[in-house]
Design a protein around this motif. Structure first.
Motif, PDB file in Angstrom:
ATOM      1  N   THR A 165       0.820  -1.207   0.000  1.00 49.17           N
ATOM      2  CA  THR A 165       0.000   0.000   0.000  1.00 49.17           C
ATOM      3  C   THR A 165       0.854   1.257   0.000  1.00 49.17           C
ATOM      4  OG1 THR A 165      -1.767  -1.160   1.190  1.00 49.17           O
ATOM      5  CG2 THR A 165      -1.807   1.245   1.233  1.00 49.17           C
ATOM      6  N   ILE A 166       1.851   1.309   0.861  1.00 51.29           N
ATOM      7  CA  ILE A 166       2.729   2.484   0.914  1.00 51.29           C
ATOM      8  C   ILE A 166       3.540   2.604  -0.375  1.00 51.29           C
ATOM      9  CG2 ILE A 166       4.737   3.499   2.069  1.00 51.29           C
ATOM     10  CD1 ILE A 166       3.640   2.437   4.689  1.00 51.29           C
ATOM     11  N   GLY A 167       3.983   1.460  -0.893  1.00 56.74           N
ATOM     12  CA  GLY A 167       4.741   1.484  -2.147  1.00 56.74           C
ATOM     13  C   GLY A 167       3.917   2.029  -3.298  1.00 56.74           C
ATOM     14  N   LEU A 168       2.678   1.574  -3.424  1.00 58.35           N
ATOM     15  CA  LEU A 168       1.801   2.065  -4.484  1.00 58.35           C
ATOM     16  C   LEU A 168       1.481   3.540  -4.297  1.00 58.35           C
ATOM     17  CD1 LEU A 168      -0.618  -0.989  -4.790  1.00 58.35           C
ATOM     18  CD2 LEU A 168       0.968  -0.173  -6.554  1.00 58.35           C
ATOM     19  N   LEU A 169       1.287   3.958  -3.046  1.00 59.47           N
ATOM     20  CA  LEU A 169       1.023   5.367  -2.775  1.00 59.47           C
ATOM     21  C   LEU A 169       2.224   6.225  -3.157  1.00 59.47           C
ATOM     22  CD1 LEU A 169      -0.816   7.555  -1.600  1.00 59.47           C
ATOM     23  CD2 LEU A 169       0.116   7.028   0.664  1.00 59.47           C
ATOM     24  N   PHE A 170       3.416   5.754  -2.829  1.00 57.36           N
ATOM     25  CA  PHE A 170       4.635   6.487  -3.174  1.00 57.36           C
ATOM     26  C   PHE A 170       4.775   6.610  -4.697  1.00 57.36           C
ATOM     27  CE2 PHE A 170       9.208   6.401  -4.237  1.00 57.36           C
ATOM     28  CZ  PHE A 170       9.588   7.603  -3.639  1.00 57.36           C
ATOM     29  N   MET A 171       4.514   5.517  -5.405  1.00 57.60           N
ATOM     30  CA  MET A 171       4.592   5.552  -6.860  1.00 57.60           C
ATOM     31  C   MET A 171       3.566   6.509  -7.453  1.00 57.60           C
ATOM     32  SD  MET A 171       5.180   1.492  -7.692  1.00 57.60           S
ATOM     33  CE  MET A 171       5.375   1.761  -9.445  1.00 57.60           C
ATOM     34  N   LEU A 172       2.373   6.501  -6.889  1.00 60.33           N
ATOM     35  CA  LEU A 172       1.331   7.409  -7.365  1.00 60.33           C
ATOM     36  C   LEU A 172       1.738   8.862  -7.161  1.00 60.33           C
ATOM     37  CD1 LEU A 172      -1.478   8.009  -8.461  1.00 60.33           C
ATOM     38  CD2 LEU A 172      -2.388   7.659  -6.163  1.00 60.33           C
ATOM     39  N   ILE A 173       2.339   9.153  -6.015  1.00 58.67           N
ATOM     40  CA  ILE A 173       2.797  10.517  -5.747  1.00 58.67           C
ATOM     41  C   ILE A 173       3.843  10.945  -6.774  1.00 58.67           C
ATOM     42  CG2 ILE A 173       4.099  11.956  -4.100  1.00 58.67           C
ATOM     43  CD1 ILE A 173       2.670  10.386  -1.856  1.00 58.67           C
ATOM     44  N   LEU A 174       4.772  10.047  -7.118  1.00 63.59           N
ATOM     45  CA  LEU A 174       5.770  10.361  -8.141  1.00 63.59           C
ATOM     46  C   LEU A 174       5.098  10.697  -9.476  1.00 63.59           C
ATOM     47  CD1 LEU A 174       8.695   7.777  -7.720  1.00 63.59           C
ATOM     48  CD2 LEU A 174       8.682  10.207  -7.127  1.00 63.59           C
ATOM     49  N   VAL A 175       4.134   9.872  -9.859  1.00 62.57           N
ATOM     50  CA  VAL A 175       3.430  10.098 -11.124  1.00 62.57           C
ATOM     51  C   VAL A 175       2.704  11.445 -11.109  1.00 62.57           C
ATOM     52  CG1 VAL A 175       1.544   9.278 -12.601  1.00 62.57           C
ATOM     53  CG2 VAL A 175       3.175   7.646 -11.644  1.00 62.57           C
ATOM     54  N   LEU A 176       2.033  11.750 -10.009  1.00 63.61           N
ATOM     55  CA  LEU A 176       1.304  13.014  -9.911  1.00 63.61           C
ATOM     56  C   LEU A 176       2.249  14.211  -9.936  1.00 63.61           C
ATOM     57  CD1 LEU A 176      -1.420  12.115  -7.239  1.00 63.61           C
ATOM     58  CD2 LEU A 176      -1.673  12.258  -9.722  1.00 63.61           C
ATOM     59  N   LEU A 177       3.383  14.096  -9.259  1.00 61.78           N
ATOM     60  CA  LEU A 177       4.347  15.200  -9.228  1.00 61.78           C
ATOM     61  C   LEU A 177       4.906  15.488 -10.621  1.00 61.78           C
ATOM     62  CD1 LEU A 177       6.339  14.522  -5.923  1.00 61.78           C
ATOM     63  CD2 LEU A 177       4.720  16.384  -6.384  1.00 61.78           C
ATOM     64  N   VAL A 178       5.166  14.433 -11.391  1.00 62.05           N
ATOM     65  CA  VAL A 178       5.674  14.631 -12.749  1.00 62.05           C
ATOM     66  C   VAL A 178       4.632  15.333 -13.612  1.00 62.05           C
ATOM     67  CG1 VAL A 178       6.456  13.447 -14.843  1.00 62.05           C
ATOM     68  CG2 VAL A 178       7.267  12.691 -12.620  1.00 62.05           C
ATOM     69  N   HIS A 179       3.355  15.056 -13.367  1.00 62.44           N
ATOM     70  CA  HIS A 179       2.294  15.725 -14.119  1.00 62.44           C
ATOM     71  C   HIS A 179       2.116  17.177 -13.659  1.00 62.44           C
ATOM     72  CE1 HIS A 179       1.127  11.707 -15.527  1.00 62.44           C
ATOM     73  NE2 HIS A 179       0.405  12.327 -16.445  1.00 62.44           N
ATOM     74  N   ILE A 180       2.234  17.408 -12.359  1.00 57.85           N
ATOM     75  CA  ILE A 180       2.009  18.755 -11.831  1.00 57.85           C
ATOM     76  C   ILE A 180       3.174  19.679 -12.150  1.00 57.85           C
ATOM     77  CG2 ILE A 180       1.718  20.098  -9.701  1.00 57.85           C
ATOM     78  CD1 ILE A 180       0.289  17.620  -8.528  1.00 57.85           C
ATOM     79  N   PHE A 181       4.392  19.137 -12.088  1.00 54.48           N
ATOM     80  CA  PHE A 181       5.591  19.944 -12.337  1.00 54.48           C
ATOM     81  C   PHE A 181       6.326  19.388 -13.560  1.00 54.48           C
ATOM     82  CE2 PHE A 181       4.847  19.974  -7.713  1.00 54.48           C
ATOM     83  CZ  PHE A 181       4.632  21.344  -7.536  1.00 54.48           C
ATOM     84  N   PRO A 182       5.908  19.794 -14.763  1.00 54.24           N
ATOM     85  CA  PRO A 182       6.550  19.291 -15.988  1.00 54.24           C
ATOM     86  C   PRO A 182       8.034  19.635 -16.009  1.00 54.24           C
ATOM     87  CG  PRO A 182       4.524  20.495 -16.486  1.00 54.24           C
ATOM     88  CD  PRO A 182       4.823  20.744 -15.046  1.00 54.24           C
ATOM     89  N   ARG A 183       8.804  18.723 -16.584  1.00 55.88           N
ATOM     90  CA  ARG A 183      10.241  18.949 -16.677  1.00 55.88           C
ATOM     91  C   ARG A 183      10.562  19.978 -17.746  1.00 55.88           C
ATOM     92  NH1 ARG A 183      10.679  12.628 -16.955  1.00 55.88           N
ATOM     93  NH2 ARG A 183       8.686  13.141 -17.885  1.00 55.88           N
ATOM     94  N   LYS A 184      11.586  20.787 -17.509  1.00 56.12           N
ATOM     95  CA  LYS A 184      12.006  21.800 -18.466  1.00 56.12           C
ATOM     96  C   LYS A 184      12.708  21.133 -19.645  1.00 56.12           C
ATOM     97  CE  LYS A 184      12.611  25.460 -15.042  1.00 56.12           C
ATOM     98  NZ  LYS A 184      13.569  26.423 -14.429  1.00 56.12           N
ATOM     99  N   GLY A 185      12.560  21.759 -20.784  1.00 57.31           N
ATOM    100  CA  GLY A 185      13.286  21.285 -21.955  1.00 57.31           C
ATOM    101  C   GLY A 185      12.568  20.212 -22.742  1.00 57.31           C
ATOM    102  N   THR A 186      11.326  19.873 -22.363  1.00 54.18           N
ATOM    103  CA  THR A 186      10.608  18.814 -23.077  1.00 54.18           C
ATOM    104  C   THR A 186       9.627  19.367 -24.108  1.00 54.18           C
ATOM    105  OG1 THR A 186       8.910  18.743 -21.363  1.00 54.18           O
ATOM    106  CG2 THR A 186      10.774  17.247 -21.132  1.00 54.18           C
ATOM    107  N   LYS A 187       9.411  20.677 -24.102  1.00 51.43           N
ATOM    108  CA  LYS A 187       8.454  21.253 -25.043  1.00 51.43           C
ATOM    109  C   LYS A 187       9.107  21.457 -26.392  1.00 51.43           C
ATOM    110  CE  LYS A 187       4.393  22.957 -26.023  1.00 51.43           C
ATOM    111  NZ  LYS A 187       3.194  22.105 -25.997  1.00 51.43           N
TER     112      LYS A 187
END
Length: 198
Positions: A165-187
């Motif tokens: 459960t904690i592992g899946l939650l941690f992975m979900l947080i990573l996925v959400l953070l990547v969506h919320i804060f797009p990486r520079k240089g990818t556009k």
């Protein structure tokens, strides 16, 4: 400790096999990070390469995830901690692949593939939430996030250990953070979008 380090390296290397990047290279010769949205993920691959590119991307990203988890499950006697560690580093490799200058995908497919492997029922519940939410709000992205939020909840209430459960939650947080804060240089620039496939 050596076993854990080898597992982390294996999971990261498999995770770095980015489906969208290699599908685009194979089908068009172009770098998926320089076209469309600039994201090396299944959604951008589908927009640029069409259905075949989308399916090839899914096949690669789901396949690499299931291969690593199967190796861990069969070879390490269902050690839940090592299983979730391997899942996390497949995701990390997918999002931040070294050979692609740490510009990979956003991890949704990998996260869902991990869930499918560990808790198949959670995929069904997330699918129901996604379908219902889309019918009500006609917003695929927002309802998709809510659907993914049900996965760690389903994990907990379905009797999985706190490790999963904690592992899946941690992975979900990573996925959400990547969506919320797009990486520079990818556009991509406008010139890179000329002549793209529909």
């Amino acid at each position: 400790m050596l076993q854990v380090l080898m597992l982390i390296a294996l999971a990261y290397l498999f995770g770095s096999i980015n489906g969208a990047y290699y599908a685009a290279k194979f089908m068009s010769g172009n770098d998926i990070r320089l076209v469309g949205s600039g994201n090396a993920g299944a959604r951008n691959a589908g927009r640029y390469l069409g259905k075949k590119g989308f399916l090839l991307t899914l096949f690669i990203d789901v396949g690499k995830t299931l291969i690593v988890l199967t190796i861990v499950k069969k070879g390490l006697e269902l050690n839940n901690i090592l299983l979730i560690i391997s899942a996390v580093f497949v995701l990390v490799g997918h999002i931040w692949p070294l050979h692609l200058e740490f510009r990979g995908g956003k991890g949704v497919v990998v996260f869902l593939a991990v869930t499918l492997f560990m808790i198949p029922a959670a995929i069904l519940i997330a699918g129901v939430v996604l379908g219902s939410g889309y019918l009500l709000f006609r917003k695929f992205t927002i309802t998709g996030f809510f659907a993914m939020l049900t996965i760690p909840i389903t994990s907990w209430y379905s009797g999985q250990t706190w490790t999963e459960t904690i592992g899946l939650l941690f992975m979900l947080i990573l996925v959400l953070l990547v969506h919320i804060f797009p990486r520079k240089g990818t556009k991509p620039s406008t010139s890179n979008n000329v002549g793209l496939k529909s």
